[in-house]
Write a protein that holds these residues in place. Structure first.
Motif, short mmCIF file in Angstrom:
data_model
loop_
_atom_site.label_atom_id
_atom_site.label_comp_id
_atom_site.label_asym_id
_atom_site.label_seq_id
_atom_site.Cartn_x
_atom_site.Cartn_y
_atom_site.Cartn_z
N ALA A 216 0.84 -1.19 0.00
CA ALA A 216 0.00 0.00 0.00
C ALA A 216 0.87 1.24 0.00
CB ALA A 216 -0.93 0.01 1.21
N THR A 217 0.37 2.31 -0.62
CA THR A 217 1.09 3.58 -0.61
C THR A 217 0.12 4.69 -1.00
OG1 THR A 217 3.14 4.68 -1.28
CG2 THR A 217 1.86 3.63 -3.01
N ALA A 218 0.62 5.91 -0.98
CA ALA A 218 -0.17 7.07 -1.40
C ALA A 218 0.75 8.10 -2.02
CB ALA A 218 -0.93 7.67 -0.21
N VAL A 219 0.22 8.88 -2.93
CA VAL A 219 0.92 10.04 -3.49
C VAL A 219 -0.01 11.23 -3.38
CG1 VAL A 219 2.22 8.60 -5.10
CG2 VAL A 219 0.10 9.69 -5.86
N GLN A 220 0.55 12.42 -3.49
CA GLN A 220 -0.25 13.63 -3.51
C GLN A 220 -0.05 14.32 -4.86
OE1 GLN A 220 0.44 17.15 -0.79
NE2 GLN A 220 -1.33 16.24 0.21
N VAL A 221 -1.14 14.75 -5.48
CA VAL A 221 -1.09 15.43 -6.77
C VAL A 221 -1.57 16.86 -6.58
CG1 VAL A 221 -1.74 15.32 -9.21
CG2 VAL A 221 -1.65 13.22 -7.86
N PRO B 54 -6.19 25.83 -2.94
CA PRO B 54 -5.21 24.88 -3.49
C PRO B 54 -5.92 23.69 -4.12
CG PRO B 54 -4.58 25.57 -1.28
CD PRO B 54 -5.96 26.12 -1.52
N VAL B 55 -5.42 23.28 -5.28
CA VAL B 55 -6.00 22.14 -5.98
C VAL B 55 -5.08 20.95 -5.76
CG1 VAL B 55 -6.84 21.25 -8.17
CG2 VAL B 55 -6.93 23.71 -7.71
N GLU B 56 -5.51 20.01 -4.95
CA GLU B 56 -4.69 18.84 -4.68
C GLU B 56 -5.58 17.67 -4.29
OE1 GLU B 56 -2.10 20.41 -1.64
OE2 GLU B 56 -3.30 19.50 -0.06
N VAL B 57 -5.14 16.49 -4.61
CA VAL B 57 -5.84 15.27 -4.22
C VAL B 57 -4.80 14.26 -3.75
CG1 VAL B 57 -7.68 15.64 -5.92
CG2 VAL B 57 -5.75 14.17 -6.49
N SER B 58 -5.25 13.27 -3.03
CA SER B 58 -4.38 12.17 -2.60
C SER B 58 -4.80 10.93 -3.36
CB SER B 58 -4.50 11.94 -1.10
OG SER B 58 -3.70 10.84 -0.70
N GLY B 59 -3.81 10.29 -3.98
CA GLY B 59 -4.07 9.03 -4.66
C GLY B 59 -3.49 7.89 -3.86
N SER B 60 -4.30 6.92 -3.53
CA SER B 60 -3.82 5.80 -2.71
C SER B 60 -4.17 4.48 -3.37
CB SER B 60 -4.43 5.86 -1.31
OG SER B 60 -5.84 5.78 -1.37
N TYR B 61 -3.47 3.46 -2.94
CA TYR B 61 -3.69 2.12 -3.50
C TYR B 61 -3.18 1.08 -2.51
CZ TYR B 61 -3.15 -2.00 -6.51
OH TYR B 61 -3.22 -3.26 -7.04
#
Length: 727
Positions: free
Chosen positions: A461-466, A589-596
């Motif tokens: 599992a991990t996450a990134v921020q866009v 601010p325009v940002e989202v977190s992508g996780s999997y």
């Protein structure tokens, strides 16, 4: 062109590595480059003996060396356990040493030369103790290397009990799809084949030795810059070993000069912490190659005993393996003793109804075992694929045909009972037979050998921020480190393909362990799968958010805006990405977190990929020298995210496997590593590389990775050696 086709067309084009300019210009910061005001340098007094009791230590002369600020021993700091899961390796030996190169005293001085001189002047009196090897470790009267293992911290479920005190890892897995006992199947089988194999130690061969810089700030926070490939996990390990909260530690690892599995273990930070406490100064430690090859961690040597029941037409009925791993002086380098059986599965590419696999890792007075590319698989596949060829020869069956009769199919259970998803062993075998001219004549003295390999596709599992920046840059923030595989390029290409923007618009930013996107670390060929899927998920959500905001900012109909080819499009109207982004970014601010999370739940099929080799070789019967004339690799692949890097991983694994087959052996005699330089320990270079060809077998149903990708990092090094041996 569909939305699915567009990203794939973009991914089909090779591109420059994200970090390439930094590396080729020398601007990339590696740990050895770090210089801090007031920084001191570490050196060790090391044990010259493989097993001995420490009688006394005199540091008087060492403390008198000009520039020395501190000299510490195990008596000063007590037992401080180093390790990834089992923290059984003392940062400084307390009462005895268990390997040549064990750390006995640590010196901090203003120069490395002064630290080295002081370390040489530490006087240690030893009382030698009997040597423990893989041959005698399990004897009833063998010396016990770790009399009190329950005293060690264990970062995981409770450590399983073992039947012998020199066993530090033990596992058994068995299944019976027929309900029969394995003994009954062997008793009724037409044929029973038994063979024993031994495999050697290997050194990971990374360019950059381990290093670290550690300091303690005014708020008593511990800062570490180091070469660990899994900084999030290492923070937990360091906190446990030092007895301080993990959130008091910040680990910053950006660029690593190669890993191949070895740099999941960090060693020197624990002593650096105590020296930093003692001196109030930053401490720097960089290992030498002698240190790495003698006193870090290596691929395990092992003894593998295989036994297989076969019926008269060559069908495998039952399989049993008994594996003993030389774990060295400490278990600290292992990611988890609980993975000991999954990492040593013999005959894993075949369907066998009844199996029993047992693995034991034993303590010995030698360099500790740890991870190296595809941990466990090169050992088990060498034994297993050699075993299969020997069965084929004894029964007079063509080696490919025997493999074809027994290869796993979709829905079969593996030797450990896991359901196989997308089994493509037959496709690999068919391609090898077709492309190698398998049935053709060979020149006199030449042989042709085959091996079939399989590797799980790493999960986790991990996450990134866009984020969107005002200048139109899309920033992807990740905590994953770069250890040479090109994961930042993968993240950029996946994000750009999903967003349908120019890849140059996507910037990758690394964050430390205090950042917004922590990652468990590189390893187990998980990065493209797990990080790529997180980037894909984040990009999908981010794109939808941008399209909604673009409609609002530009006065276009809601729900009708599309971001494609680096432009926002609404019917007949459109605008460049940066023009719309400049308006959007002025607001919130325009940002989202992508996780999997790709971890399989109990009972779910596992994701695997297959590869195989056909090798043509010639042996000089007078000298034993082997010459490889041709190698054919057939690899099962999904969507390829970066063609150049993907092929590089396949090629690199092939050459690494060739080194294991013919050159590389970290030799140990009486506890002493005797191949302690890269002149003695031969790693293959371009001149050693024979002609080879690669055939990519594209899976029409794709893989679990981003946009249907699979993995490549650990697929191809595992089955080279048995193909060479079989040839």
């Amino acid at each position: 062109m569909t939305l699915v086709d567009a990203p794939r067309e973009m991914l089909g084009q090779p591109e420059y590595r994200v970090e390439g300019p930094l590396k080729v210009t020398g601007a990339a910061r590696y740990t050895a480059d770090v210089r801090l005001p007031g920084m001191l340098h570490l050196a060790y007094t090391r044990s010259p003996l493989p097993h001995a009791r420490i009688v006394s230590i005199d540091t008087t002369a060492a403390r008198a060396v000009p520039g020395v600020h501190a000299v510490l021993t195990g008596a000063d700091i007590g037992f401080v356990g180093v390790g990834r899961t089992m923290q059984d390796w003392p940062a400084l030996a307390v009462d005895r040493v268990r390997m040549i190169g064990d750390r006995v005293a640590a010196v901090a001085a203003e120069s490395k030369a002064a630290a080295d001189e002081a370390a040489r002047l530490v006087e240690v009196e030893y009382e030698e103790l009997p040597l423990v090897t893989i041959e005698n470790a399990l004897d009833p009267d063998a010396p016990v290397l770790h009399p009190d293992p329950e005293s060690y911290k264990f970062l995981g479920p409770k450590r399983p009990q073992t039947r012998h005190p020199n066993v530090h890892g033990h596992g058994i897995t068995q299944k019976s799809e027929t309900g029969e006992s394995i003994e009954d199947v062997f008793a009724r089988a037409d044929h029973v084949f038994e063979h024993t194999f031994t495999v050697a130690r290997e050194f990971q061969g990374f360019i950059e030795p381990r290093g670290c810089v550690l300091w303690i700030d005014e708020q008593d926070r511990v800062h570490v810059i180091n070469t660990n490939k899994a900084p999030g996990q290492f923070r937990r390990q360091l906190g446990s070993g030092l007895g301080i909260p993990a959130d008091q530690i910040v680990v910053d690892t950006t660029f690593i000069g190669g890993d191949f599995g070895g740099k999941g273990l960090s060693i020197d930070e624990y002593a650096c912490y105590h020296l930093a406490r003692a001196t109030g100064r930053p401490i720097k430690a960089v290992m030498t190659y002698l240190d790495e090859m003698q006193a870090s961690n290596s691929r395990h040597p092992a003894i593998l005993k295989l036994r297989t029941a076969v019926d008269r037409d060559g069908t495998f009925l039952a399989h049993q393996s008994d594996v003993i791993i030389d774990g060295g002086a400490y278990a600290a380098g292992k990611a988890s003793p609980g993975l000991i059986v999954p990492a040593h599965q013999t005959l894993v590419a075949y369907h066998i109804p009844v199996t029993r696999l047992e693995v034991r890792a034993v303590y010995t007075n030698s360099i500790p075992g740890g991870s190296m590319r595809a941990p466990g698989d090169p050992q088990s596949m060498f034994a297993g694929e050699s075993h299969v060829d020997m069965i084929a020869a004894a029964m007079g069956i063509d080696p490919i045909e025997l493999r074809r009769r027994n290869a796993v199919r979709d829905g079969d259970r593996s030797v450990t009972g896991e359901i196989i998803h997308r089994a493509r062993a037959l496709e690999v075998l068919d391609e090898l037979e077709r492309e190698s001219n398998w049935h053709g004549e060979l020149p006199a003295g030449h042989g042709r050998g085959i091996a079939l390999g399989v590797r799980h596709i790493g999960a986790g599992a991990t996450a990134v921020q866009v984020r969107l920046e005002e200048d139109g840059t899309v920033e992807v923030v990740t905590g994953v480190v770069d250890q040479g595989v090109g994961i930042y390029t993968v993240l950029r290409r996946v994000a750009a393909a999903v967003l349908s923007v120019d890849p140059q618009r996507v910037m990758i930013r690394h964050c430390d362990t205090d950042g917004p996107a922590p990652d468990p670390g590189v390893g187990g060929q998980r990065t493209t799968h797990v990080l790529g899927r997180a980037a894909q998920a984040g990009a999908v959500e981010f794109k939808a958010k941008l399209e909604d905001l673009a409609a609002e900012a530009m006065g276009w109909p809601a729900g009708e805006v599309r971001l494609e080819n680096d432009r926002f499009v609404a019917g007949e109207e459109s605008a460049p990405f940066e023009q719309v982004a400049a308006v959007i970014a002025q607001g919130e601010p325009v940002e989202v977190s992508g996780s999997y999370d790709g971890v399989h739940k109990p009972g779910e099929p596992g994701d695997f990929e297959f590869a195989g080799y056909v090798v043509e070789a010639e042996i000089d019967r007078d000298t034993g020298a082997v010459r490889i004339h041709d190698i054919l690799l057939a690899a099962d692949v999904g969507t390829i995210v970066n063609p150049v890097a993907h092929q590089g991983q396949l090629d690199g694994g092939l050459v690494m496997g060739l080194g294991a087959a013919l050159m590389e052996e970290l030799q140990v005699q009486a506890g002493q590593v005797t191949t302690a330089t890269l002149g003695d320990y031969k790693i293959p270079c371009a001149m050693d590389t024979p002609p080879f060809r690669t055939v990519l077998i594209h899976d029409p149903l794709d893989g679990p990775g981003p946009l249907g990708g699979k993995a490549a990092g650990e697929l191809t090094n595992t089955s080279v050696a048995p193909a060479v041996a079989n040839a």
